[in-house]
Write an enzyme that holds these catalytic residues in place. Structure first.
Site, mmCIF file in Angstrom:
data_model
loop_
_atom_site.group_PDB
_atom_site.id
_atom_site.type_symbol
_atom_site.label_atom_id
_atom_site.label_comp_id
_atom_site.label_asym_id
_atom_site.label_seq_id
_atom_site.Cartn_x
_atom_site.Cartn_y
_atom_site.Cartn_z
ATOM 1 N N GLU A 184 -7.551 4.213 -15.612
ATOM 2 C CA GLU A 184 -6.683 5.099 -15.986
ATOM 3 C C GLU A 184 -6.828 6.563 -16.796
ATOM 4 O O GLU A 184 -6.723 5.918 -17.755
ATOM 5 C CB GLU A 184 -5.319 5.311 -15.425
ATOM 6 C CG GLU A 184 -4.608 4.223 -14.271
ATOM 7 C CD GLU A 184 -5.045 4.951 -12.972
ATOM 8 O OE1 GLU A 184 -5.207 5.683 -12.608
ATOM 9 O OE2 GLU A 184 -5.604 3.820 -11.843
ATOM 10 N N ARG A 222 0.866 12.509 1.098
ATOM 11 C CA ARG A 222 1.424 13.818 0.487
ATOM 12 C C ARG A 222 0.584 15.192 1.048
ATOM 13 O O ARG A 222 2.016 15.673 1.815
ATOM 14 C CB ARG A 222 1.338 13.589 -0.975
ATOM 15 C CG ARG A 222 2.546 13.543 -1.515
ATOM 16 C CD ARG A 222 2.501 12.710 -3.196
ATOM 17 N NE ARG A 222 1.081 12.779 -3.610
ATOM 18 C CZ ARG A 222 0.940 11.901 -5.044
ATOM 19 N NH1 ARG A 222 2.142 11.795 -5.161
ATOM 20 N NH2 ARG A 222 0.039 11.543 -5.106
ATOM 21 N N GLY A 273 -14.251 5.573 -14.930
ATOM 22 C CA GLY A 273 -12.976 5.713 -13.534
ATOM 23 C C GLY A 273 -12.783 3.883 -13.688
ATOM 24 O O GLY A 273 -11.952 4.054 -12.686
ATOM 25 N N ARG A 299 -1.618 16.501 3.829
ATOM 26 C CA ARG A 299 -1.783 16.671 4.972
ATOM 27 C C ARG A 299 -3.539 17.086 5.227
ATOM 28 O O ARG A 299 -4.129 16.621 6.149
ATOM 29 C CB ARG A 299 -1.016 17.416 6.115
ATOM 30 C CG ARG A 299 -0.824 17.070 7.209
ATOM 31 C CD ARG A 299 0.098 17.493 8.230
ATOM 32 N NE ARG A 299 -0.461 17.235 9.757
ATOM 33 C CZ ARG A 299 0.092 17.110 10.495
ATOM 34 N NH1 ARG A 299 1.770 17.716 10.377
ATOM 35 N NH2 ARG A 299 0.351 16.635 12.277
ATOM 36 N N LYS A 354 2.928 -4.237 -6.312
ATOM 37 C CA LYS A 354 2.914 -4.976 -7.341
ATOM 38 C C LYS A 354 4.301 -4.679 -7.896
ATOM 39 O O LYS A 354 5.512 -5.913 -7.992
ATOM 40 C CB LYS A 354 1.817 -5.491 -8.378
ATOM 41 C CG LYS A 354 1.695 -4.601 -9.292
ATOM 42 C CD LYS A 354 0.375 -4.255 -9.338
ATOM 43 C CE LYS A 354 -0.522 -2.823 -9.406
ATOM 44 N NZ LYS A 354 -1.544 -2.931 -9.145
ATOM 45 N N THR A 362 -6.978 5.140 -1.580
ATOM 46 C CA THR A 362 -8.104 4.643 -1.693
ATOM 47 C C THR A 362 -7.486 3.162 -1.063
ATOM 48 O O THR A 362 -8.637 2.768 0.210
ATOM 49 C CB THR A 362 -7.807 4.040 -3.672
ATOM 50 O OG1 THR A 362 -8.311 4.422 -4.013
ATOM 51 C CG2 THR A 362 -9.350 2.730 -3.336
ATOM 52 N N VAL A 363 -6.609 2.641 -1.171
ATOM 53 C CA VAL A 363 -6.686 1.160 -0.357
ATOM 54 C C VAL A 363 -6.577 1.643 0.973
ATOM 55 O O VAL A 363 -6.887 0.785 1.903
ATOM 56 C CB VAL A 363 -5.444 0.209 -0.932
ATOM 57 C CG1 VAL A 363 -4.713 -1.201 -0.180
ATOM 58 C CG2 VAL A 363 -5.541 0.317 -2.566
ATOM 59 N N ILE A 411 -8.675 -12.334 -4.102
ATOM 60 C CA ILE A 411 -8.578 -13.314 -3.906
ATOM 61 C C ILE A 411 -6.705 -13.485 -3.289
ATOM 62 O O ILE A 411 -5.318 -13.223 -3.763
ATOM 63 C CB ILE A 411 -8.502 -13.424 -5.995
ATOM 64 C CG1 ILE A 411 -9.370 -13.488 -6.173
ATOM 65 C CG2 ILE A 411 -7.875 -15.197 -4.891
ATOM 66 C CD1 ILE A 411 -9.476 -13.317 -7.897
ATOM 67 N N LYS A 467 2.476 -8.918 -11.819
ATOM 68 C CA LYS A 467 1.279 -9.653 -10.904
ATOM 69 C C LYS A 467 2.106 -11.011 -11.597
ATOM 70 O O LYS A 467 2.202 -12.376 -10.855
ATOM 71 C CB LYS A 467 0.230 -10.135 -11.824
ATOM 72 C CG LYS A 467 -0.052 -8.358 -10.253
ATOM 73 C CD LYS A 467 -1.967 -7.944 -11.407
ATOM 74 C CE LYS A 467 -1.978 -6.373 -10.557
ATOM 75 N NZ LYS A 467 -4.011 -6.048 -11.286
HETATM 76 N N1 LIG Z 1 -6.376 0.377 -5.860
HETATM 77 C C1 LIG Z 1 -6.708 -0.521 -6.327
HETATM 78 O O1 LIG Z 1 -7.750 -1.179 -6.665
HETATM 79 C C2 LIG Z 1 -5.053 -1.377 -5.807
HETATM 80 C C3 LIG Z 1 -5.868 -2.481 -5.697
HETATM 81 C C4 LIG Z 1 -4.272 -3.768 -5.818
HETATM 82 C C5 LIG Z 1 -3.180 -2.692 -4.988
HETATM 83 N N2 LIG Z 1 -3.248 -1.767 -5.396
HETATM 84 C C6 LIG Z 1 -1.961 -1.015 -5.275
HETATM 85 O O2 LIG Z 1 -1.981 -0.305 -3.820
HETATM 86 C C7 LIG Z 1 -1.100 1.119 -3.562
HETATM 87 C C8 LIG Z 1 -2.189 2.089 -3.527
HETATM 88 O O3 LIG Z 1 -3.145 2.393 -4.555
HETATM 89 P P1 LIG Z 1 -4.274 3.306 -4.579
HETATM 90 O O4 LIG Z 1 -5.371 3.001 -5.092
HETATM 91 O O5 LIG Z 1 -4.370 3.496 -3.243
HETATM 92 O O6 LIG Z 1 -3.560 4.409 -5.076
HETATM 93 P P2 LIG Z 1 -3.458 6.215 -4.683
HETATM 94 O O7 LIG Z 1 -5.796 5.913 -4.407
HETATM 95 O O8 LIG Z 1 -3.537 6.921 -5.697
HETATM 96 O O9 LIG Z 1 -3.260 6.199 -2.838
HETATM 97 C C9 LIG Z 1 -1.813 6.877 -3.522
HETATM 98 C C10 LIG Z 1 -2.069 7.786 -1.733
HETATM 99 O O10 LIG Z 1 -0.361 7.337 -2.109
HETATM 100 C C11 LIG Z 1 0.394 9.262 -1.424
HETATM 101 N N3 LIG Z 1 1.308 9.206 -1.658
HETATM 102 C C12 LIG Z 1 1.719 9.391 -2.766
HETATM 103 N N4 LIG Z 1 3.614 9.529 -2.915
HETATM 104 C C13 LIG Z 1 3.899 9.215 -1.527
HETATM 105 C C14 LIG Z 1 4.686 10.026 -1.260
HETATM 106 N N5 LIG Z 1 5.937 10.404 -1.795
HETATM 107 N N6 LIG Z 1 4.886 9.753 0.591
HETATM 108 C C15 LIG Z 1 3.484 9.949 0.866
HETATM 109 N N7 LIG Z 1 2.516 9.330 0.390
HETATM 110 C C16 LIG Z 1 2.530 9.276 -0.794
HETATM 111 C C17 LIG Z 1 -0.785 9.398 -1.672
HETATM 112 O O11 LIG Z 1 -1.511 10.803 -1.443
HETATM 113 P P3 LIG Z 1 -1.728 12.361 -1.547
HETATM 114 O O12 LIG Z 1 -3.361 11.135 -1.551
HETATM 115 O O13 LIG Z 1 -1.703 12.693 -0.594
HETATM 116 O O14 LIG Z 1 -1.155 12.604 -2.824
HETATM 117 C C18 LIG Z 1 -2.130 8.705 -1.451
HETATM 118 O O15 LIG Z 1 -2.525 9.112 -0.624
HETATM 119 C C19 LIG Z 1 -0.525 0.488 -4.562
HETATM 120 O O16 LIG Z 1 0.815 0.015 -4.949
HETATM 121 C C20 LIG Z 1 -1.359 0.023 -5.560
HETATM 122 O O17 LIG Z 1 -0.534 -0.782 -7.279
HETATM 123 C C21 LIG Z 1 -4.327 -0.264 -5.439
#
Ligand SMILES: NC(=O)c1ccc[n+]([C@@H]2O[C@H](COP(=O)([O-])OP(=O)(O)OC[C@H]3O[C@@H](n4cnc5c(N)ncnc54)[C@H](OP(=O)(O)O)[C@@H]3O)[C@@H](O)[C@H]2O)c1
Length: 433
Positions: A195, A49, A192, A51, A110, A17-18, A141, A210
């Site tokens: 989780e 993970r 959604g 590709r 975090k 997502t991010v 924020i 946080k």
């Molecule tokens: N989503 C939010 O709104 C939000 C808000 C604030 C902070 N965050 C923080 O931002 C970070 C990312 O969140 P997200 O929501 O974007 O997570 P996400 O959608 O689950 O994406 C995680 C990404 O990390 C990759 N990944 C996981 N393990 C890996 C590894 N061992 N090697 C390489 N890549 C790996 C995954 O690969 P694959 O796609 O190939 O599986 C995926 O692309 C987290 O720390 C989360 O706490 C998220």
């Protein structure tokens, strides 16, 4: 850094997502970012993970690393952006490898910063490398920037935050629709907003991560997730939401950090906040933080705490700072000076409380209750008695004047032993947030 000073080449670990949100901003707003930094910000390499996964953006121009940690040693990468998540594993390994090599590191993680923040800050400071984590707290924020920069003139007396959108969404719907917790949680999972495993959110762990980070910056203490009393919203029931409203309050999951005479009190728990307070009116998945400083007075910040755009916005804001050459110790003071000031446990908390009892409708009950409170020197501010519950019991709801949590807990223990008390009493702290 790049041999070409007018460009900053990013390596992005994590394309969820991010990560994809960051790529979109860097591509869509390239000219704006260039004008604001004087540098061309480009993406050199990425890692995830899988590709082969279609992520809705063209990644063909970027080098791919199967092992995210290799981004640290990629000479074509000037700054690594970690968006994988997790307090340990590849995120931690990548952070250490980057910072040890003096490579700037930006993260939204975090759990990583709350767990290893002091060690990583020390590594960063040793090399004068940037370690930035604005997106780790309250998504879009800019609260970390507010604390480290805008409010840096102030001694902070306290902060309160609604830092988890899922919990605030659940509490909002419970109140609006009169639904029980389990039903709203199941619905939030279906659409959604929560989780499949909601533990991190609803048990307050995400808010604790946080809060630990905000407390570290506000009070110059190392993030200390292990000593942070944490309660989530699992036990909130509709009847308390209704009584809260009747008494002029709303229930919110709060992260609290407050300077007391003998230490800093940091805690996470549901609390009743007055309907007239700013945090009471933050609804749905919105996040908000209030901070009070000795010269600035009370200040407030509100916005989207999660989601692709808001979170990526905060990440790119950090990248812009690095491109501009902004550097200061990640927690605002040198990591070596981050103390472990006396963490005050919840027992030391002095505040006012809401207590709900279900009692048998028999003579003498009120006397039992008031005597129990008097014995623990807990004085009553207000008291309501409401009609029969389904099983013939009667609800008695009271709020206290200021008392220690130790005394309030002792009174609850005595209530539990009273014959007229039909179920475990409920207690909520009241916070003038
Ligand atoms: N989503 C939010 O709104 C939000 C808000 C604030 C902070 N965050 C923080 O931002 C970070 C990312 O969140 P997200 O929501 O974007 O997570 P996400 O959608 O689950 O994406 C995680 C990404 O990390 C990759 N990944 C996981 N393990 C890996 C590894 N061992 N090697 C390489 N890549 C790996 C995954 O690969 P694959 O796609 O190939 O599986 C995926 O692309 C987290 O720390 C989360 O706490 C998220």
């Amino acid at each position: 850094m790049s041999s070409n000073p007018s460009q900053l080449r990013l390596g992005i670990a994590g394309l969820g997502t991010v990560g994809i949100g960051v790529i979109k901003i860097v591509e869509d707003n390239a000219d704006l970012l260039s004008a604001r930094t004087g540098q061309k910000i480009t993406i050199a390499a990425v890692s995830a993970r899988d590709r082969g996964r279609d992520r809705g953006v063209d990644l063909g121009a970027y080098a791919w690393h199967d092992n995210a940690v290799d981004l640290a040693g990629d000479d074509n990468v000037d700054l690594v952006v970690e968006l994988m998540g997790g307090s340990d594993g590849p995120a931690y390994a990548l952070a250490k490898a980057c910072l040890a090599a003096g490579k700037p590191f930006v993260t939204a993680n975090k759990a990583l910063i709350a767990t290893h923040g002091k060690e990583l800050a020390q590594l960063a400071e040793g090399k004068k490398a940037a370690l930035r984590f604005e997106a780790a707290v309250a998504g879009g924020i800019p609260i970390i920037k507010a604390l480290t920069e805008g409010l840096s003139a102030n001694n902070i007396s306290g902060l309160h935050g609604i830092l988890n959108g899922t919990c605030n969404y659940i509490l909002t719907r419970m109140e609006r629709e009169g639904l029980p917790f389990d039903e709203v949680l199941a619905d939030a999972q279906r659409i959604g907003y929560a989780e499949a495993d909601p533990t991190f959110d609803i048990d307050g762990i995400d808010t604790a991560h946080k809060t630990a980070i905000l407390a570290a910056i506000a009070f110059g203490m190392a993030p200390d997730i292990d000593n942070l009393p944490t309660e989530g919203i699992r036990n909130i029931v509709s009847v308390d939401i209704d009584y809260a409203r009747e008494l002029g309050y709303r229930i919110k999951l709060l992260g609290v950090a407050r300077q007391q005479d003998d230490g800093v009190e940091v805690r996470v728990h549901p609390a009743m906040v007055p309907l007239s307070s700013p945090l009471a009116n933050v609804m749905d998945a919105t996040n908000a933080v209030t901070v009070s400083g000795d010269h600035v007075g009370p200040t407030g910040y509100e916005g989207a705490g999660a989601g692709q755009g808001p979170t990526a916005s905060a990440v790119v804001g950090d990248i812009v700072d690095v491109a501009r050459g902004v550097w200061y110790p990640p927690f605002g003071v040198p990591a070596a000076e981050l103390g472990s000031p006396a963490h005050l446990g919840s027992e030391a908390h002095i505040g006012t409380y809401y207590i709900r009892l279900k009692v048998a409708d028999v003579p003498g009950v009120m006397a039992d209750i008031t005597q129990t409170l008097a014995r623990e020197k807990v004085s009553i501010d207000s008291m309501l008695q409401r009609g029969h519950a389904d099983d013939g019991g009667v609800y008695i709801v009271l709020t206290t004047h200021e008392t220690t949590e130790e005394a309030a807990n002792a009174a609850l223990n005595h209530f539990n032993a009273l014959e007229c008390v039909l179920e475990s009493p409920a207690m909520l702290r009241i916070e003038a947030a």
